[in-house]
Design an enzyme around this catalytic site. Structure first.
Site, PDB file in Angstrom:
ATOM      1  N   ASP A  75       3.044   4.443  -1.135  1.00 58.20           N
ATOM      2  CA  ASP A  75       2.175   4.613  -1.681  1.00 58.20           C
ATOM      3  C   ASP A  75       2.572   5.342  -3.224  1.00 58.20           C
ATOM      4  OD1 ASP A  75      -0.490   3.220  -0.873  1.00 58.20           O
ATOM      5  OD2 ASP A  75       1.185   2.249  -0.664  1.00 58.20           O
ATOM      6  N   GLU A 105     -16.582 -16.750   6.768  1.00 59.69           N
ATOM      7  CA  GLU A 105     -15.615 -16.607   5.336  1.00 59.69           C
ATOM      8  C   GLU A 105     -15.476 -15.825   5.324  1.00 59.69           C
ATOM      9  OE1 GLU A 105     -15.651 -20.046   4.315  1.00 59.69           O
ATOM     10  OE2 GLU A 105     -15.852 -19.499   2.020  1.00 59.69           O
ATOM     11  N   LYS A 161     -23.490 -21.527   1.037  1.00 60.77           N
ATOM     12  CA  LYS A 161     -22.627 -21.176   1.284  1.00 60.77           C
ATOM     13  C   LYS A 161     -21.390 -20.638   0.480  1.00 60.77           C
ATOM     14  CE  LYS A 161     -19.215 -25.249   1.296  1.00 60.77           C
ATOM     15  NZ  LYS A 161     -18.088 -24.166   0.724  1.00 60.77           N
ATOM     16  N   ARG A 169      -7.234 -20.805   6.781  1.00 63.26           N
ATOM     17  CA  ARG A 169      -8.059 -22.204   6.777  1.00 63.26           C
ATOM     18  C   ARG A 169      -6.086 -23.292   6.595  1.00 63.26           C
ATOM     19  NH1 ARG A 169      -9.374 -26.763   3.359  1.00 63.26           N
ATOM     20  NH2 ARG A 169     -10.383 -27.821   4.623  1.00 63.26           N
ATOM     21  N   LYS A 179     -24.769 -28.188  -3.439  1.00 64.88           N
ATOM     22  CA  LYS A 179     -23.824 -27.374  -3.848  1.00 64.88           C
ATOM     23  C   LYS A 179     -24.893 -27.050  -4.846  1.00 64.88           C
ATOM     24  CE  LYS A 179     -19.951 -27.182  -2.534  1.00 64.88           C
ATOM     25  NZ  LYS A 179     -18.509 -27.908  -4.004  1.00 64.88           N
ATOM     26  N   LYS A 197     -26.943 -27.588   8.932  1.00 63.04           N
ATOM     27  CA  LYS A 197     -26.069 -28.528   9.771  1.00 63.04           C
ATOM     28  C   LYS A 197     -26.965 -28.971  11.146  1.00 63.04           C
ATOM     29  CE  LYS A 197     -22.226 -24.818   9.701  1.00 63.04           C
ATOM     30  NZ  LYS A 197     -21.758 -23.856  10.600  1.00 63.04           N
TER      31      LYS A 197
END
Length: 706
Positions: free
Chosen positions: A47, A184, A128, A149, A324, A300
DNA sequence: TATCCTCGAGTTCC
DNA sequence: CTCGAGGATA
């Protein structure tokens, strides 16, 4: 030359030498770290050296070497990661924007499964997270790779980076031989603020929101940078797996937790839709205090056997939905309305806005869809935005649909300029010199000027090289425009004759163009050559025939299998001929599409162009996707009458999953007719053609064999 | 013929 | 992501 001589005191000559030396050391270190996985200097030294390199470059920009180590990091992450195909596609989710959408979703599921609507159905809900999906694969309990993804089918290998995230265990115990955990990657609010403080102090680019910060950090080519970024991970699903984690979503998520993954603490199970929505409202209330960004709730079906029965639509599972939260809104002024010409000649209005920040991103353009959307009333007289029209000069409300696409959602009439006039689509076209036409009953205006039009030609080319079509590396929008302007590439054929005309011999003209050297030119020719072999379905899609997208191109390829078959049939397919019937017999193709598909093949000029193009290529026959060895793979099945055990929709989905084609009417090509109770004329027709007929019981036992 | 479902086409910013 | 339109279905 001493390393510790401060940059401020270096002479230009010293600086030049030092930059060369640093370049060598840093490059060696990069190779050792990335390719050999054996760092030769410690992180702190690395660095320090890199910062020194940067400082010198800052003071003597003219000395910057062409392949500076500072540029390499971050400049090429796109090429830097290996592409990996997901064994099971990573899909997106359907959306619900209000309670009614959620109700519809649950009712749709119950209907599909033929469960009475009043009957309870166990569903789970969890926030979410607004981050990036990641698939982490474990073999015998060892993390082998982590893949982003990507487009759902192919993602990037970010294993080294994923390993540096604390929430992702490197080893798990008592795990199935194969386990792919999905979840996630995200960054918390406090970590985000701290990171931006650091960026500010070190005069580096600020991140606009935690999501971008997480994305930027995970996609660092240098894993040491990722390690210093405080990323987190919530596991919520799985992909390939050698043995089930449980019988329900709840059990499976609990099992993931036992393996050492973080799972979201707000995961709950409910028996009714009301329960889901209540939880939604609760989470919405505590949303500001969560410490991380979420953009809604995911629901789900809990029972995995039911999930299995429900299966998937083309882009999303039937058994899950994202509910949402309302999108962030902003008000700004509409400066102008422009017209854009699409590949098919569609003329779309675009709003030019006074730049405004919506959800952490500055927006200056927004789609206005079509003439009716601007007028505020559609062709059937239905009101849009309470019937308020949109005028240049208006103050408009903007939000980002799905947190992505900017849209105009409202108009403030009280701030409307006194002298404003309604937007006149036709007048605008005339002013721009665009000839357009709006067909009866259509919402879109289409280009009706002389062919060939440069607008359409260039969009056709962009489509041709796009990712789902030829996907030619190094030939993107920018390059297409460059070549088009010079007249080197005006039709797809030109791409494949480019090398002969401009790339070799004494001319080598390409390397004289700005931005192109000998090396990049030969790279381009190589990547074009690589794509001379193309699967039939991709090729049909690439032709850019109206109404024929990825899906329909696949249907056509599956029906005709080879290019020769296909092209011959299209040339001969006049209405009522045999090939015409073959077209219409494809489930998903009707007369509008059929007419559209045959058109280019029945026009001499277009057909010649296509043939010349094919001469440059090898069009590979369509490959039947191996649907295991199911007894009905490749067969054409027709359902008739009422089925008792499952709905028609479910039966169709099941048959298709086993590799069968489901058609609506009996023809000589039909292999099996499944007759429920009350079946009539189709049985008669089937026996005439000698089609195998079975009842529902036979059908059930047939699919249960597999 | 009306209604539901799926696909195509066009869209933004980084 | 959304809208419109084409195709399938009742």
């Amino acid at each position: 030359m001493p390393l510790n001589k401060s940059v401020e005191n270096l002479s230009e000559d010293e600086a030049r030498g030092e930059l060369r030396r640093l370049a060598k050391v840093l490059t060696n270190s990069n190779v050792a770290y990335h390719s050999e996985d054996k760092p030769n200097i410690d992180d702190a030294t690395y660095d320090a050296l890199k910062r020194r390199n940067q400082k010198i470059e800052l003071r003597f920009p003219q000395l910057k070497l062409p392949k500076s180590a500072t540029d390499q990091i971050g400049a090429q992450p796109k090429e830097g990661f290996q592409k990996i195909q997901h064994t099971i596609k990573m899909l997106s989710l359907g959306n619900a924007f209000n309670q009614e959408d959620v109700n519809d979703f649950v009712i749709r599921i119950k209907k599909f499964l033929s469960i009475p609507v009043a009957h309870p159905l166990s569903m789970v809900a969890e926030p979410k997270i607004d981050g990036l999906s990641l698939a982490v694969r474990y073999e015998k309990g060892k993390l082998v790779h982590a893949v982003t993804r990507g487009d759902g089918e192919i993602g990037e290998d970010v294993t080294a980076n994923a390993k540096s995230i604390d929430d992702i265990p490197i080893t798990i115990f008592d795990a199935p031989d194969l386990l792919e955990v999905r979840g996630e990657v995200y960054m918390g609010h406090s970590e985000f603020t701290a990171l931006n403080d650091f960026q500010l102090n070190s005069k580096q680019k600020l991140f606009s929101n935690p999501r971008n910060a997480a994305a930027g950090s995970l996609r660092q080519l240098d894993a040491r940078i990722t390690r210093d970024r405080p990323l987190k991970f919530y596991a919520y699903a799985w992909g390939s797996i050698s043995s089930p984690l449980g019988r329900t979503q709840t059990e499976s998520v609990n099992q993931l937790k036992k393996f050492g993954f973080s799972v979201n603490p707000l995961f709950r199970r409910f028996e009714t839709t009301d329960g889901l929505v209540e939880h939604y409202k609760y989470v919405e209330k505590i949303r500001p205090d969560l410490g991380y960004d979420i953009d809604g709730m995911v629901y789900k079906v809990d029972d995995l056997a039911l999930q299995e029965r429900l299966g998937f639509r083309s882009t999303a599972p039937r058994w899950a939905i994202a509910h949402k939260f309302p999108a962030e809104m902003a008000w700004t002024q509409l400066i102008d309305i422009d017209i854009q010409v699409g590949r098919t000649g569609a003329l779309s209005p675009v709003a030019r806005l006074k730049p405004v920040t919506v959800g952490g991103v500055v927006v200056s353009n927004a789609t206005l869809h079509n003439e009716d959307y601007i007028r505020g009333v559609d062709s059937k007289g239905h009101k849009i935005r309470d019937g308020k029209d949109i005028r240049i000069g208006d103050y408009v409300q903007v939000y980002r649909a799905g947190d992505v696409i900017p849209k105009v959602s409202d108009v403030d009439l009280s701030r409307r300029p006194k002298d404003s006039i309604p937007f006149d689509f036709l007048k605008k076209l005339e002013a721009e010199g665009i000839e357009g036409h709006r067909a009866d009953g259509d919402a879109v205006w289409r280009y009706s000027g002389k062919q060939p039009s440069p607008y359409l030609a260039i969009e056709t080319l962009k489509h041709f090289v796009s990712r789902q079509a030829f996907d030619i590396e190094g030939l993107g929008t920018k390059q297409i425009e460059q070549f088009f302007d010079r007249g080197w590439i005006t039709i797809p054929l030109d791409i494949f004759t480019l090398k002969n005309k401009y790339g070799s011999g004494q001319a080598l003209q390409l390397k004289n163009i700005e931005g192109w050297g000998t090396k990049s030119a030969s790279n381009l020719f190589d990547s074009i050559d690589q794509k001379r072999e193309i699967p039939l379905n991709r090729f049909i899609f690439a032709l850019g025939i109206r109404h024929v997208g990825e899906g329909s191109a696949k249907l056509l390829a599956a029906q005709f299998l080879t290019w020769n078959n296909f092209t011959r049939a299209m040339v001969e397919a006049v209405p009522e001929s045999e090939p015409w019937e073959a077209l219409l017999n494809i489930d998903g193709i009707g007369d509008v599409m059929a007419k559209s598909v045959i058109e280019p093949f029945q026009d001499v000029a277009q057909l010649n162009e296509i043939n010349a193009l094919v001469d440059q290529l090898v069009v590979l026959p369509f490959e039947q996707i191996n649907k295991a060895n199911s007894p009905i793979a490749g067969q054409t099945i027709v359902f008739t009458g009422t089925l008792e055990k499952m709905t028609r929709a479910e039966a169709k989905a099941r048959a298709e999953r086993l590799g069968a084609k489901v058609s609506g009417s009996v023809s000589p090509k039909t292999n099996i007719l499944i007759a429920g109770s009350g079946a009539g004329s189709k049985i008669k027709k089937a026996s005439e053609f000698g089609v195998r007929i079975m009842d529902e019981e036979d059908w059930i036992s047939l699919i249960e064999e597999t």
